[in-house]
Motif scaffolding. Structure first.
Motif, short mmCIF file in Angstrom:
data_model
loop_
_atom_site.label_atom_id
_atom_site.label_comp_id
_atom_site.label_asym_id
_atom_site.label_seq_id
_atom_site.Cartn_x
_atom_site.Cartn_y
_atom_site.Cartn_z
N SER A 185 0.84 -1.30 0.11
CA SER A 185 -0.17 -0.07 -0.10
C SER A 185 0.97 1.51 0.08
O SER A 185 0.24 2.30 -0.42
N LYS A 225 -3.35 -2.10 -3.53
CA LYS A 225 -3.99 -1.41 -2.43
C LYS A 225 -3.37 -0.16 -1.96
O LYS A 225 -2.29 -0.10 -2.04
N THR A 226 -4.26 0.96 -1.70
CA THR A 226 -4.01 2.17 -1.48
C THR A 226 -5.13 2.88 -0.66
O THR A 226 -5.79 2.10 -0.13
N LYS A 283 -7.82 -2.39 -3.81
CA LYS A 283 -8.42 -1.81 -2.74
C LYS A 283 -7.96 -0.63 -2.66
O LYS A 283 -7.00 -0.23 -2.43
N THR A 284 -9.09 0.35 -2.19
CA THR A 284 -8.84 1.81 -1.86
C THR A 284 -9.05 2.35 -0.58
O THR A 284 -8.97 3.74 -0.38
N ASP A 285 -9.09 1.49 0.43
CA ASP A 285 -9.46 1.82 1.72
C ASP A 285 -8.47 1.17 2.68
O ASP A 285 -8.83 0.84 3.85
N LEU A 342 -5.63 5.64 -10.01
CA LEU A 342 -5.45 4.36 -10.78
C LEU A 342 -5.91 3.98 -11.89
O LEU A 342 -7.15 4.32 -11.83
N GLY A 344 -13.18 0.35 -5.77
CA GLY A 344 -13.05 1.88 -5.95
C GLY A 344 -14.18 2.81 -5.04
O GLY A 344 -14.68 2.05 -4.09
N ILE A 382 -11.47 7.84 -5.11
CA ILE A 382 -10.39 7.13 -6.00
C ILE A 382 -11.28 6.33 -6.80
O ILE A 382 -11.65 5.11 -6.51
N VAL A 417 -11.29 3.77 -10.23
CA VAL A 417 -10.43 3.00 -10.95
C VAL A 417 -10.90 3.26 -12.30
O VAL A 417 -11.90 2.52 -12.63
#
Length: 495
Positions: A328, A354-355, A383-385, A402, A423, A427, A429
């Motif tokens: 991440s 992941k971010t 994954k954005t959370d 992304l 997403g 954020i 995707v």
């Protein structure tokens, strides 16, 4: 005391006076004969194989055939030339340091090679030098001292702000290098063993005051080759090239327990450029590979992306994490990555990005192709959370970008959820492509291809059926149906 098998044992049992033809029929007529046969089989096995040093006490050491050591440098030394003793008890730190100092003086003449013979070479951390080859013979094991008082403390990585687990300094790596050029670590599959068990136990018991160190870490360096060795039981991340250029990792085996060995990532290219990772086997207690580029505001300020990375021909198992991850910590950006020809088995996730808000940076131009999953909980994850932050000073408005991510020729069986692209309003995707995918499923719920806030397309027919967020094209690239629900959410948060 480690003993070595000699041929005398076998010579005595093969001489005529033992009369094997008369002995065998008579002995095998009794119950004692069965026990005798089992013991003979056991002794043969013990004489030719050894108990792993990390799993128990060494009883016998396997005899390795003499193999000619290739010479990569004009001058070659043996560790024993500098007083090294490979008995698993003698501390060889001074021997390594003296040998490397001698090689450092040969830089203008093409450098030098340090050969580590068969044996168990206990040592505290030591530093490499430029124009150096570290060669581990078959049966050579470099063992890291498992008492942290012998491990030096180092400043935090500038793109992380402080130690990954604690504020302040961090422990260094067992084998370390900074600002080097032309370094080779190779061998006849010798082993570098971090003896991480003590570290993992103290970490779980919260007895460490500083962040654990990697097994091998090379920083701010160029022209690095690591090949034909085994890396085992790292205290923390196993192989960590940091802000390096032109890195090749080839034919490497990386091992750690798949449970109870926290954060033992296999290979973590971090703010690195022009990286090739190929023909490796990785089975560890965290991500098999994790591409990184700094953490939150520290990574944004450091501003060194990871780019031009090719990962191919790997077998990976990650029971608690993912086969290949991006992030991440990706705040410096990650781009132009190709991941191809992978077999990922018995893993929690296969490939993952992941971010989170606060990371900043970007993940773009990522290509996955020819991937096979077997017995994987979730195949493809974005994954954005992933809200784990360096400290409270991060900027929540620093959202990552992304985009341009493709998945082609993805197959597997025993997969619970094939795709989960999570997403968010902050954020999105964007420009995700799926083509040629067929995955055998074990999950019985409705939403097995899960999406939220994603824009992209499916080309041709794939299985299972894609989420409604994606546009559909035929094999010739003609639009069949455009999605009108790109922000629809079909995420199962219990996965």
């Amino acid at each position: 005391m480690v003993e070595t098998v000699t041929s005398s044992f076998w010579w005595r049992w093969t001489q005529p006076h033992h009369h094997p033809r008369r002995w065998v029929p008579s002995v095998f007529t009794t119950h004692k004969a069965i026990i005798t046969a089992v013991w003979i089989a056991f002794l043969v096995t013990v004489f030719w194989w050894q108990v792993d040093a990390t799993a128990g006490i060494l009883i016998f050491r396997r005899v390795f055939p003499a193999r000619e050591v290739p010479k990569f440098r004009p001058v070659a030394f043996n560790l024993t030339d500098f007083g090294g003793v490979g008995d698993g008890v003698t501390v060889n730190t001074e021997a390594f340091e003296k040998a490397i100092l001698a090689i450092a003086k040969l830089g203008k003449k093409g450098g030098g090679q340090l050969n580590v013979p068969p044996g168990y070479w206990l040592t505290a951390p030591f530093n490499l030098t430029s124009h150096m080859t570290l060669f581990l013979a078959e049966g050579a094991v470099i063992l890291g001292i498992d008492d942290e008082k012998y491990w030096p403390l180092m400043p935090p990585l500038p793109s992380y702000g402080y130690g990954r687990e604690h504020r302040g300094p961090r422990y260094g790596s067992l084998i370390h290098g900074q600002k080097l050029k032309d370094v080779i670590i190779t061998g006849h599959n010798g082993t570098i063993n971090g003896q991480g068990q003590a570290w993992w136990k103290k970490f779980r018991q919260k007895l460490l005051n500083h962040s654990r160190g990697p097994l091998v870490q090379i920083m701010w360096s160029t022209d690095i080759l690591i090949s034909n060795i085994t890396l085992q039981d790292s205290p923390f991340w196993t192989l960590h090239p940091y802000d390096c250029k032109n890195v090749t990792i080839r034919n490497v085996t990386i091992l750690a327990p798949i449970a109870g060995a926290p954060n033992t990532d296999g290979i973590d290219p971090d703010s690195c450029e022009d990286v090739l990772i190929e023909n490796c086997y990785i089975s560890v207690g965290d991500d098999g590979i994790a591409i990184k580029s700094g953490w939150d505001q520290y990574g944004i300020a450091y501003g060194r992306p990871s780019k031009n990375i090719l990962i191919r021909n790997l077998v990976i198992r990650s029971n608690v994490s993912a086969g290949v991850s991006i992030g991440s910590e990706m705040s410096g950006g990650v781009s132009n990555v190709t991941v191809e020809n992978l077999f990922i088995w018995n893993s929690r996730r296969a490939v993952r990005i992941k971010t989170a808000p606060g990371r900043g940076g970007y993940v773009r131009d990522i290509t996955y192709k020819n991937l096979t999953f077997e017995n994987v909980r979730v195949g493809i994850v974005i994954k954005t959370d992933y809200n784990e932050h360096a400290d409270e000073s991060f900027d929540p408005k620093a959202v990552p970008l992304l985009e341009n991510i493709s998945y082609t020729t993805i197959h597997g069986e025993g997969v619970r959820v094939p795709v989960q692209i999570h997403g968010s309003k902050e954020i999105w995707v964007r420009n995700v492509t799926f083509r040629d995918m067929s995955i055998g499923l074990t999950y019985k719920k409705k939403h097995i291809f899960q999406c939220a806030y994603v824009q992209g397309r499916v080309i041709g027919t794939i299985f299972p059926a894609p989420c409604k967020n994606l546009d559909l094209y035929d094999e010739q690239g003609h639009l069949i149906r455009r999605s009108d629900a790109q922000n629809a959410t079909d995420i199962d948060y219990d996965i």
